[in-house]
Design a protein around this motif. Structure first.
Motif, PDB file in Angstrom:
ATOM      1  N   THR A   9      10.697  45.938  47.485  1.00 47.50           N
ATOM      2  CA  THR A   9      11.627  47.038  47.741  1.00 47.50           C
ATOM      3  C   THR A   9      12.036  46.993  49.205  1.00 47.50           C
ATOM      4  OG1 THR A   9      10.116  48.743  48.565  1.00 47.50           O
ATOM      5  CG2 THR A   9      10.153  48.393  46.178  1.00 47.50           C
ATOM      6  N   VAL A  14       5.452  46.023  46.404  1.00 57.31           N
ATOM      7  CA  VAL A  14       4.723  46.946  45.536  1.00 57.31           C
ATOM      8  C   VAL A  14       3.739  46.158  44.673  1.00 57.31           C
ATOM      9  CG1 VAL A  14       4.911  48.792  43.832  1.00 57.31           C
ATOM     10  CG2 VAL A  14       6.823  48.328  45.385  1.00 57.31           C
ATOM     11  N   ARG A  66       3.363  52.153  50.123  1.00 55.55           N
ATOM     12  CA  ARG A  66       3.777  52.305  51.529  1.00 55.55           C
ATOM     13  C   ARG A  66       2.596  52.520  52.464  1.00 55.55           C
ATOM     14  NH1 ARG A  66       7.689  54.536  48.322  1.00 55.55           N
ATOM     15  NH2 ARG A  66       9.862  53.954  48.784  1.00 55.55           N
ATOM     16  N   THR A  94       4.633  60.639  49.503  1.00 56.02           N
ATOM     17  CA  THR A  94       5.325  59.778  48.543  1.00 56.02           C
ATOM     18  C   THR A  94       6.190  60.689  47.686  1.00 56.02           C
ATOM     19  OG1 THR A  94       3.453  58.233  48.488  1.00 56.02           O
ATOM     20  CG2 THR A  94       5.059  58.065  46.718  1.00 56.02           C
ATOM     21  N   THR A  99      10.301  57.534  44.751  1.00 56.05           N
ATOM     22  CA  THR A  99      10.050  56.913  43.462  1.00 56.05           C
ATOM     23  C   THR A  99      11.362  56.620  42.739  1.00 56.05           C
ATOM     24  OG1 THR A  99       7.920  58.045  43.311  1.00 56.05           O
ATOM     25  CG2 THR A  99       8.814  57.127  41.282  1.00 56.05           C
ATOM     26  N   ASP A 102      12.641  53.476  44.309  1.00 53.31           N
ATOM     27  CA  ASP A 102      11.821  52.343  43.886  1.00 53.31           C
ATOM     28  C   ASP A 102      12.112  51.945  42.446  1.00 53.31           C
ATOM     29  OD1 ASP A 102      10.578  52.379  46.375  1.00 53.31           O
ATOM     30  OD2 ASP A 102       8.830  53.506  45.664  1.00 53.31           O
ATOM     31  N   THR A 105      14.168  48.947  41.580  1.00 53.68           N
ATOM     32  CA  THR A 105      13.504  47.644  41.620  1.00 53.68           C
ATOM     33  C   THR A 105      12.564  47.477  40.432  1.00 53.68           C
ATOM     34  OG1 THR A 105      11.686  48.413  43.048  1.00 53.68           O
ATOM     35  CG2 THR A 105      13.667  47.598  44.125  1.00 53.68           C
TER      36      THR A 105
END
Length: 244
Positions: A9, A14, A66, A94, A99, A102, A105
């Motif tokens: 990402t 990840v 992260r 987070t 999300t 993300d 991806t």
């Protein structure tokens, strides 16, 4: 069968895992599996593999990537003050918006594995709201979304999932513990009202005598085998009826 992959990402790599049936079952489609607040660990592997063995390709990404290396945590980590402090920080930092970003991806990774969708998505605990949010933000990509013991699904916050009710095209299932401070009765009422008024295809079911986290095998003192079995029946019915 479990396999480790890395998904790239804009914010980093990840650590992620894919699961396919151990028994050689025909794969019906793909499901995005969002972890609970204690992160990837053997209990999440067990659940993801069980879903895969029912005939699905399952992708489990580490939503806390992260933070780099962390933990390991277990289902009882919230009982330890130091672990709880770290987990609360990771949960709060987070965001659902992260999300959502993300998930573009994650979808690309599913496509790279040969699955074009539409997909299913399921989230537990903190990820229940994330599952609903990504279903709203990618409405054409998800046919079904499930949340179990999800927290703050109809909060007063501006990013509460119930505000997105009209944007979700997927069939929705929400399983809640009868008594759960992270999703109190007033939120349940607000959630149902929002989704009913939006004309959504949804069901909210209260699991009597269950506690927050009852579906997860390593939640000592909380996991309930009968309640977990019921959750699996509901989840598999949802996916079996929607993912083609």
């Amino acid at each position: 069968m479990k396999r480790t992959i890395n998904i790239v990402t804009p914010d980093g790599k990840v650590p992620s895992w894919t699961y396919t049936p151990d028994t050689g079952n025909f794969v019906k489609g793909a499901v995005l599996f969002f972890m609970d607040a204690m992160g990837p660990r053997p209990a999440m592997d067990e659940m993801a593999q069980k879903l895969a063995n029912a005939g699905y390709f399952v992708l489990l990404p580490d939503l806390f990537y992260r933070f780099g290396a962390y933990g390991p945590f277990s289902g009882s980590s919230f009982g330890d003050p130091q672990s709880r402090e770290k987990l609360v920080k990771m949960i709060n930092e987070t965001t659902a918006a992260m999300t959502v970003e993300d998930t573009a991806t994650f979808i690309a990774a599913l496509e790279g594995e040969g699955y074009s969708g539409p997909y299913g998505v399921v989230g537990y605990c903190m990820a229940g709201r994330r599952a609903l949010t990504v279903a709203a933000r990618y409405p054409e990509r998800f046919a079904a979304v499930a949340s179990f013991h999800g927290a703050a699904l109809a909060s007063n916050g501006p990013d509460s999932p119930h505000l997105l009710a009209s944007e979700i095209k997927a069939r929705i299932y929400v399983g809640t513990a009868a008594e759960d401070g992270s999703f109190p009765p007033e939120q349940s009422t607000r959630f149902v009202d929002a989704f009913r008024h939006a004309g959504a295809d949804f069901a909210l079911e209260s699991y009597v005598d269950m506690q927050h986290g009852w579906t997860v095998p390593d939640r000592d003192g909380v996991y309930d085998e009968a309640g977990a079995d019921r959750h699996w029946r509901r989840l598999l019915q949802l996916f079996d009826e929607t993912i083609r």
